[in-house]
Structures are given as C-alpha cells and as structure tokens.
Design a protein around this motif. Structure first.
Motif, PDB file in Angstrom:
ATOM      1  N   ARG A   1       7.773  -2.509  45.671  1.00  0.00           N
ATOM      2  CA  ARG A   1       7.381  -3.271  44.482  1.00  0.00           C
ATOM      3  C   ARG A   1       6.247  -4.246  44.819  1.00  0.00           C
ATOM      4  O   ARG A   1       5.306  -4.414  44.031  1.00  0.00           O
ATOM      5  N   GLU A   2       6.311  -4.868  45.971  1.00  0.00           N
ATOM      6  CA  GLU A   2       5.252  -5.793  46.371  1.00  0.00           C
ATOM      7  C   GLU A   2       3.933  -5.047  46.586  1.00  0.00           C
ATOM      8  O   GLU A   2       2.873  -5.505  46.143  1.00  0.00           O
ATOM      9  N   GLU A   3       4.010  -3.899  47.251  1.00  0.00           N
ATOM     10  CA  GLU A   3       2.794  -3.162  47.571  1.00  0.00           C
ATOM     11  C   GLU A   3       2.145  -2.567  46.330  1.00  0.00           C
ATOM     12  O   GLU A   3       0.921  -2.676  46.139  1.00  0.00           O
TER      13      GLU A   3
ATOM     14  N   SER B   1      12.092  -3.390  47.285  1.00  0.00           N
ATOM     15  CA  SER B   1      11.393  -4.667  47.175  1.00  0.00           C
ATOM     16  C   SER B   1      10.023  -4.606  47.846  1.00  0.00           C
ATOM     17  O   SER B   1       9.054  -5.209  47.359  1.00  0.00           O
ATOM     18  N   VAL B   2       9.923  -3.884  48.956  1.00  0.00           N
ATOM     19  CA  VAL B   2       8.645  -3.740  49.652  1.00  0.00           C
ATOM     20  C   VAL B   2       7.691  -2.880  48.821  1.00  0.00           C
ATOM     21  O   VAL B   2       6.505  -3.214  48.653  1.00  0.00           O
TER      22      VAL B   2
ATOM     23  N   ALA C   1      10.636   1.574  42.778  1.00  0.00           N
ATOM     24  CA  ALA C   1      10.334   0.145  42.844  1.00  0.00           C
ATOM     25  C   ALA C   1      10.515  -0.558  41.503  1.00  0.00           C
ATOM     26  O   ALA C   1      10.368  -1.779  41.430  1.00  0.00           O
TER      27      ALA C   1
ATOM     28  N   LYS D   1      10.485   3.107  52.062  1.00  0.00           N
ATOM     29  CA  LYS D   1      10.602   1.674  52.246  1.00  0.00           C
ATOM     30  C   LYS D   1      11.567   1.100  51.216  1.00  0.00           C
ATOM     31  O   LYS D   1      11.834   1.717  50.173  1.00  0.00           O
TER      32      LYS D   1
ATOM     33  N   GLY E   1       2.724  -3.541  43.288  1.00  0.00           N
ATOM     34  CA  GLY E   1       2.367  -4.652  42.425  1.00  0.00           C
ATOM     35  C   GLY E   1       0.984  -5.184  42.746  1.00  0.00           C
ATOM     36  O   GLY E   1       0.211  -5.557  41.851  1.00  0.00           O
ATOM     37  N   ALA E   2       0.640  -5.223  44.044  1.00  0.00           N
ATOM     38  CA  ALA E   2      -0.694  -5.680  44.441  1.00  0.00           C
ATOM     39  C   ALA E   2      -1.764  -4.720  43.949  1.00  0.00           C
ATOM     40  O   ALA E   2      -2.854  -5.142  43.535  1.00  0.00           O
TER      41      ALA E   2
END
Length: 284
Positions: free
Chosen positions: A221-223, A218-219, A256, A215, A225-226
């Motif tokens: 990193r978001e995942e 940025s995706v 990420a 992926k 990060g959560a």
C-alpha cells in the motif's frame, strides 16, 4: 459456504481446505522459453487434485500478429474450459505456479473479468507449498464436468483507450516489465524496444520478498500509494509485454486495498505492432 479468498492464500490455509468439494486448484506453471514446460512439470508432480491450464492454449486467445503475444481468450471458451476443471460459479479457485505468481495472476485476473471473485493466488507458489511440508502427487484428477456462467466485468481497456488518454491526467499507465526492457534495452521478446509514452515502470518482481511471497499489504500500500500520488485507483491502467505480468501488479494493488485498476491486455506487444503508435525509450 467456506471462507472466501479473493486475492492471496497461504499454503496452510489451502492445505486445510484442499479436499473441500467446492475448492478447485489450478496449476498455471509456464516457461516463455519452453512452452511445453508447464504441462510436463504438472504431469510429473503437482498439488494433489490440481488441474492444469496452459497460458498459450487456455489462458490466451487467437494471435493475429497485431493483437499481442497473449491476447485474451474467448470468454465462452474459457468458461467451458473452467467447467471441464470442475469449476462452477460457486467454486473457490486457487491458482499457483513456481514463479512467484507470474502466471497464476493471469488466471486470477481472467476469472475476475468473467465475474468470479472467489479466486486467489497461492502466495509463494509451489515452493511455499513444499516449504510448508505439504505433499505432491502425480495423479491426474478425475474431471467433474460443471457449468460455468460468465458475466464480463469492465476491467480492461484497449489500445484506442490508451492512445486517447496519453499525456492526460486521468490515466496512470504502469508497466510491469523489467527496468531494462522498459528502457528499451535487452528486448528479446518483442520486435521493438521501448515503452508507451508516459508510462511508469513498476517491475512486477518488486511486489515480492526474497522467498517469492508477496510483500505485506501495508508495504504494498505504501509503495503503490507513492506511485498513485493521490490518484484514484480507477485511473490506473496496467500493462507489460503481453498482458501477463501486468496482472501481478493488479493483484498486488488489490491485496493492498487499492481496488478498481484496469488491464491493457494487448500491452507492449500489441502497441508496438502498429508503427503509427508513439514509442518512448530510456527512463520514465
């Protein structure tokens, strides 16, 4: 020196540099159900100039029965094997497989453990190479013996570390196995089903899109990060069944921009070999 790749590399970027003298490509294909598959597949066809390293014999060490299914190899032996493939301390290494980086990430992590950061995984693997219209061949590359000097880095933890930090706030344990195995269901590889208490499941295949490529950063990193929920990446310890697919999550985190997480190499197969260690089952 050419541009350095330290996480992922695309097929076209590799194709442009394939013949560069300081670039070395390693075929890491493997099948847990058929250990001879990777070598035979490499003999039939591979990325031109690629050497082959085997998960069981090159990228793993001696199995005692209590240290997991894929314990880490002896660093000196691994360094010697890398030298036999023409790798020295200045080489740009590219690892690939045909399973979305499942096994190539193990070599990527091992080389970082040895202190080598010019190493990347071919994004999308052999399939991406072929989709890009690049050639394969069956020629055995001529070995160019080089010397590789390693300097071990603090990128791993052991079972005692994990046990000592269970239930604490200073360790986030990420389990890369499939959700059913994490829950203790359909366990076909290890004698005990379940997971290490407190672990969170992050299936390594969730790092990929449908074509087998990672992926976007940025995706990821978001995942991740959560999952981190404001924790420092240094608090993350990755594990799986035997310390292989955990490297995929570690690679995804590095791609990420989350740097410094560590690997519990023995993973579930080592953990569950000691009946005194606690076991959990069901969802996290």
């Amino acid at each position: 020196m050419n541009a350095s790749f330290a996480t992922l590399i695309g097929a076209l970027d590799l194709a442009q540099r394939l013949r560069d003298a300081d670039w070395v490509v390693i075929d890491c294909r493997f099948d847990l159900a058929n250990p001879d598959f990777g070598y035979q597949a490499w003999r039939r066809s591979h990325i031109p100039g690629a050497f082959f390293l085997d998960l069981d014999t090159d990228l793993s060490g001696f199995r005692s029965g209590t240290n997991g299914r894929h314990p880490l190899p002896d660093p000196a032996q691994l360094a010697a094997r890398l030298g036999e493939c023409g790798i020295d301390n200045h080489s740009q290494v590219v690892a690939y497989d045909d399973t979305g980086g499942m096994f190539a990430a193990r070599l990527w992590w091992l080389m970082r453990w040895l202190g080598h950061h010019r190493v990347a995984v071919l994004d999308g693997g052999l399939q991406a190479w072929c989709r890009a219209g690049q050639a394969l061949d069956a020629e055995t590359p001529e070995p160019i013996q080089r010397s590789y000097t390693f300097s071990l880095q603090p990128g791993r933890v052991d079972a005692d570390y994990v046990a000592a930090h269970l239930g604490g706030t200073d360790m986030l344990l990420l389990d890369a196995r499939s959700p059913d195995r994490f829950r203790g269901e359909n366990e076909m590889l290890d004698p005990v089903g379940g997971h290490i208490p407190g672990a969170i499941n992050r299936f390594f295949r969730d790092n990929l899109v449908t074509d087998g490529c990672f992926k976007q950063a940025s995706v990821l990193r978001e995942e991740f990060g959560a999952l981190l929920a404001a924790r420092n990446p240094h608090q993350v310890v990755h594990q799986c069944g035997s310390g292989v697919t955990a490297c995929h999550n570690l690679l995804a985190m590095e791609a990420a921009g989350f740097h410094g997480s560590r690997l519990y190499a023995g993973s579930w197969s080592e953990w569950c070999a000691d009946p005194s260690r606690p076991v959990a089952s069901g969802p996290a």
